[in-house]
Design a protein around this motif. Structure first.
Motif, short mmCIF file in Angstrom:
data_model
loop_
_atom_site.label_atom_id
_atom_site.label_comp_id
_atom_site.label_asym_id
_atom_site.label_seq_id
_atom_site.Cartn_x
_atom_site.Cartn_y
_atom_site.Cartn_z
N ALA A 13 45.80 28.08 29.58
CA ALA A 13 45.24 29.10 30.47
C ALA A 13 43.90 29.59 29.94
CB ALA A 13 46.22 30.27 30.61
N ASP A 14 43.81 29.83 28.64
CA ASP A 14 42.56 30.29 28.04
C ASP A 14 41.45 29.25 28.21
OD1 ASP A 14 43.65 32.71 27.29
OD2 ASP A 14 43.97 32.12 25.20
N ALA A 15 41.78 27.97 28.15
CA ALA A 15 40.77 26.92 28.34
C ALA A 15 40.19 26.99 29.75
CB ALA A 15 41.37 25.54 28.07
N HIS A 16 41.03 27.22 30.75
CA HIS A 16 40.54 27.37 32.13
C HIS A 16 39.68 28.63 32.27
CE1 HIS A 16 42.80 24.07 33.90
NE2 HIS A 16 43.85 24.45 33.18
N ILE A 17 40.13 29.72 31.68
CA ILE A 17 39.38 30.97 31.73
C ILE A 17 38.02 30.81 31.04
CG2 ILE A 17 39.32 33.37 30.93
CD1 ILE A 17 42.45 33.31 31.29
N ASN A 18 38.01 30.17 29.88
CA ASN A 18 36.75 29.95 29.16
C ASN A 18 35.78 29.10 29.97
OD1 ASN A 18 37.48 31.53 26.96
ND2 ASN A 18 38.38 29.80 25.86
N LEU A 19 36.30 28.07 30.65
CA LEU A 19 35.45 27.25 31.50
C LEU A 19 34.83 28.10 32.61
CD1 LEU A 19 34.33 24.51 32.49
CD2 LEU A 19 36.46 24.25 33.77
N SER A 20 35.65 28.92 33.25
CA SER A 20 35.15 29.79 34.32
C SER A 20 34.16 30.81 33.79
CB SER A 20 36.32 30.50 35.02
OG SER A 20 37.10 29.56 35.73
N PHE A 69 54.75 28.93 45.26
CA PHE A 69 53.49 29.15 44.55
C PHE A 69 52.92 30.54 44.82
CE2 PHE A 69 53.47 24.47 44.13
CZ PHE A 69 53.27 24.39 42.77
N VAL A 70 53.05 31.04 46.02
CA VAL A 70 52.56 32.38 46.33
C VAL A 70 53.34 33.43 45.53
CG1 VAL A 70 52.38 34.14 48.15
CG2 VAL A 70 51.59 31.81 48.58
N ALA A 71 54.66 33.27 45.44
CA ALA A 71 55.48 34.21 44.67
C ALA A 71 55.11 34.18 43.19
CB ALA A 71 56.96 33.90 44.87
N GLU A 72 54.88 32.99 42.65
CA GLU A 72 54.49 32.87 41.25
C GLU A 72 53.14 33.51 41.00
OE1 GLU A 72 56.29 31.56 38.45
OE2 GLU A 72 57.79 31.97 39.98
N TYR A 73 52.18 33.26 41.90
CA TYR A 73 50.85 33.85 41.76
C TYR A 73 50.93 35.37 41.85
CZ TYR A 73 46.01 35.12 42.42
OH TYR A 73 44.79 35.72 42.28
N GLU A 74 51.70 35.87 42.81
CA GLU A 74 51.83 37.32 42.97
C GLU A 74 52.42 37.96 41.72
OE1 GLU A 74 53.27 40.45 46.36
OE2 GLU A 74 54.48 38.64 46.11
N LYS A 75 53.42 37.33 41.14
CA LYS A 75 54.04 37.85 39.92
C LYS A 75 53.03 37.86 38.77
CE LYS A 75 56.91 35.24 37.69
NZ LYS A 75 58.08 34.42 37.30
N MET A 76 52.31 36.77 38.59
CA MET A 76 51.33 36.69 37.49
C MET A 76 50.18 37.65 37.70
SD MET A 76 51.19 32.62 36.75
CE MET A 76 52.67 31.71 36.34
N LEU A 77 49.70 37.78 38.95
CA LEU A 77 48.61 38.71 39.23
C LEU A 77 49.06 40.14 38.96
CD1 LEU A 77 45.76 39.29 40.25
CD2 LEU A 77 46.69 39.29 42.58
N LEU A 81 47.27 42.56 36.33
CA LEU A 81 46.69 43.83 36.77
C LEU A 81 47.28 44.98 35.96
CD1 LEU A 81 46.55 43.34 40.63
CD2 LEU A 81 44.60 43.56 39.09
N ASP A 82 48.59 44.96 35.77
CA ASP A 82 49.23 46.01 34.96
C ASP A 82 48.68 46.02 33.54
OD1 ASP A 82 50.72 46.80 37.14
OD2 ASP A 82 52.56 45.78 36.49
N ASP A 83 48.47 44.84 32.98
CA ASP A 83 47.90 44.75 31.63
C ASP A 83 46.50 45.36 31.59
OD1 ASP A 83 47.74 43.88 28.87
OD2 ASP A 83 46.51 42.19 29.57
#
Length: 96
Positions: A13-20, A69-77, A81-83
């Motif tokens: 995940a960090d590799a994708h974030i760093n690329l972005s 996939f929408v449920a997984e994205y919603e949970k992760m988002l 956001l809470d973090d």
């Protein structure tokens, strides 16, 4: 980290974030975010296709796939956001 999360999860995940993050210098945050979201959706469409034997089978599983996939994205988002809410000053106003 949940017990069933593999040890490389956050590194990938960090590799994708760093690329972005690196792309922001040549574009806007919104455009980079849109590209990342498109790339994720494209990869997940491919991933889903690998689990089907035909286009018709995939068509029949389309709505369940989207819901997953929408449920997984919603949970992760929501978790992220809470973090950020809990750590806003630390993340957005680091000490100088």
């Amino acid at each position: 980290m949940p017990a069933d999360t593999d040890p490389e999860f956050y590194s990938r995940a960090d590799a994708h974030i760093n690329l972005s993050n690196g792309q922001i210098s040549k574009s806007t945050r919104g455009k980079v975010s849109a590209s990342m979201l498109f790339g994720t959706s494209r990869f997940n469409a491919w991933l889903s296709a690998t689990g089907f034997d035909s286009a018709e089978e995939m068509r029949q599983g389309r709505e369940d796939t989207i819901k997953f996939f929408v449920a997984e994205y919603e949970k992760m988002l929501a978790e992220n956001l809470d973090d950020y809410i809990q750590n806003f000053d630390r993340y957005m106003k680091p000490a100088k």
